[in-house]
Design a protein around this motif. Sequence first.
Motif, PDB file in Angstrom:
ATOM      1  N   HIS A   1      48.297 -17.310 -56.149  1.00 49.08           N
ATOM      2  CA  HIS A   1      46.984 -17.487 -55.520  1.00 49.08           C
ATOM      3  C   HIS A   1      46.000 -17.878 -56.614  1.00 49.08           C
ATOM      4  N   ARG A   2      45.169 -18.881 -56.319  1.00 54.58           N
ATOM      5  CA  ARG A   2      44.168 -19.332 -57.285  1.00 54.58           C
ATOM      6  C   ARG A   2      42.860 -19.592 -56.559  1.00 54.58           C
ATOM      7  N   GLY A   3      41.799 -19.633 -57.336  1.00 56.09           N
ATOM      8  CA  GLY A   3      40.505 -19.956 -56.772  1.00 56.09           C
ATOM      9  C   GLY A   3      39.455 -18.955 -57.209  1.00 56.09           C
ATOM     10  N   ARG A   4      38.384 -18.931 -56.436  1.00 57.05           N
ATOM     11  CA  ARG A   4      37.242 -18.077 -56.752  1.00 57.05           C
ATOM     12  C   ARG A   4      36.928 -17.231 -55.536  1.00 57.05           C
TER      13      ARG A   4
ATOM     14  N   PHE B   1      42.584  -5.412 -57.857  1.00 51.71           N
ATOM     15  CA  PHE B   1      42.662  -6.778 -57.341  1.00 51.71           C
ATOM     16  C   PHE B   1      43.033  -7.743 -58.463  1.00 51.71           C
ATOM     17  N   ARG B   2      42.400  -7.575 -59.632  1.00 53.40           N
ATOM     18  CA  ARG B   2      42.696  -8.458 -60.775  1.00 53.40           C
ATOM     19  C   ARG B   2      44.155  -8.349 -61.213  1.00 53.40           C
ATOM     20  N   LEU B   3      44.709  -7.152 -61.166  1.00 56.76           N
ATOM     21  CA  LEU B   3      46.121  -6.982 -61.523  1.00 56.76           C
ATOM     22  C   LEU B   3      47.028  -7.698 -60.527  1.00 56.76           C
ATOM     23  N   ALA B   4      46.690  -7.621 -59.263  1.00 60.40           N
ATOM     24  CA  ALA B   4      47.502  -8.242 -58.223  1.00 60.40           C
ATOM     25  C   ALA B   4      47.322  -9.763 -58.158  1.00 60.40           C
ATOM     26  N   TYR B   5      46.110 -10.246 -58.477  1.00 65.30           N
ATOM     27  CA  TYR B   5      45.790 -11.673 -58.359  1.00 65.30           C
ATOM     28  C   TYR B   5      45.077 -12.154 -59.624  1.00 65.30           C
ATOM     29  N   PRO B   6      45.780 -12.243 -60.750  1.00 66.71           N
ATOM     30  CA  PRO B   6      45.132 -12.592 -62.017  1.00 66.71           C
ATOM     31  C   PRO B   6      44.566 -14.012 -62.073  1.00 66.71           C
ATOM     32  N   SER B   7      45.016 -14.896 -61.198  1.00 67.01           N
ATOM     33  CA  SER B   7      44.534 -16.283 -61.230  1.00 67.01           C
ATOM     34  C   SER B   7      43.290 -16.510 -60.385  1.00 67.01           C
ATOM     35  N   ILE B   8      42.804 -15.465 -59.733  1.00 69.72           N
ATOM     36  CA  ILE B   8      41.588 -15.605 -58.920  1.00 69.72           C
ATOM     37  C   ILE B   8      40.388 -15.163 -59.744  1.00 69.72           C
ATOM     38  N   GLU B   9      39.418 -16.053 -59.835  1.00 71.41           N
ATOM     39  CA  GLU B   9      38.171 -15.757 -60.551  1.00 71.41           C
ATOM     40  C   GLU B   9      37.250 -14.957 -59.621  1.00 71.41           C
TER      41      GLU B   9
ATOM     42  N   SER C   1      33.530 -13.385 -58.781  1.00 69.21           N
ATOM     43  CA  SER C   1      32.095 -13.480 -59.017  1.00 69.21           C
ATOM     44  C   SER C   1      31.447 -12.378 -58.181  1.00 69.21           C
ATOM     45  N   VAL C   2      30.769 -11.438 -58.833  1.00 65.37           N
ATOM     46  CA  VAL C   2      30.196 -10.298 -58.131  1.00 65.37           C
ATOM     47  C   VAL C   2      28.686 -10.279 -58.331  1.00 65.37           C
ATOM     48  N   MET C   3      27.943 -10.205 -57.227  1.00 65.70           N
ATOM     49  CA  MET C   3      26.493 -10.084 -57.295  1.00 65.70           C
ATOM     50  C   MET C   3      26.109  -8.766 -56.615  1.00 65.70           C
TER      51      MET C   3
END
Length: 92
Positions: free
Chosen positions: A4-7, A28-36, A38-40
């Motif tokens: 999975h990739r993207g933002r 989430f980052r461990l499961a999907y390391p290729s997804i960037e 962005s948190v506001m």
Amino acid sequence: MQPHRGRLSINAPTSFGLRLLPKLLSSFRLAYPSIELSVMLTDSLVDVVAEDCDLAIRLSEPPRDKSTIRRIDPTTTRRHQTPVQELESGIK
């Protein structure tokens, strides 16, 4: 299978974001390391379409527009007072 990739853009209230998101986003980052991510974090309601937000977490009633809304977790609000505050306010 391709990874999975993207933002993923997330908007959440400040208190929720500071208290609960770090652990969730770490997993989430461990499961999907290729997804960037962005948190506001903000306590103001933002226009999620104008802000290009993929996921908005709200702790209040949803706006009555054409947004796609799914309740994830029903919560209840409780008011806590000391006995002195109950006497002063007249609210129990």
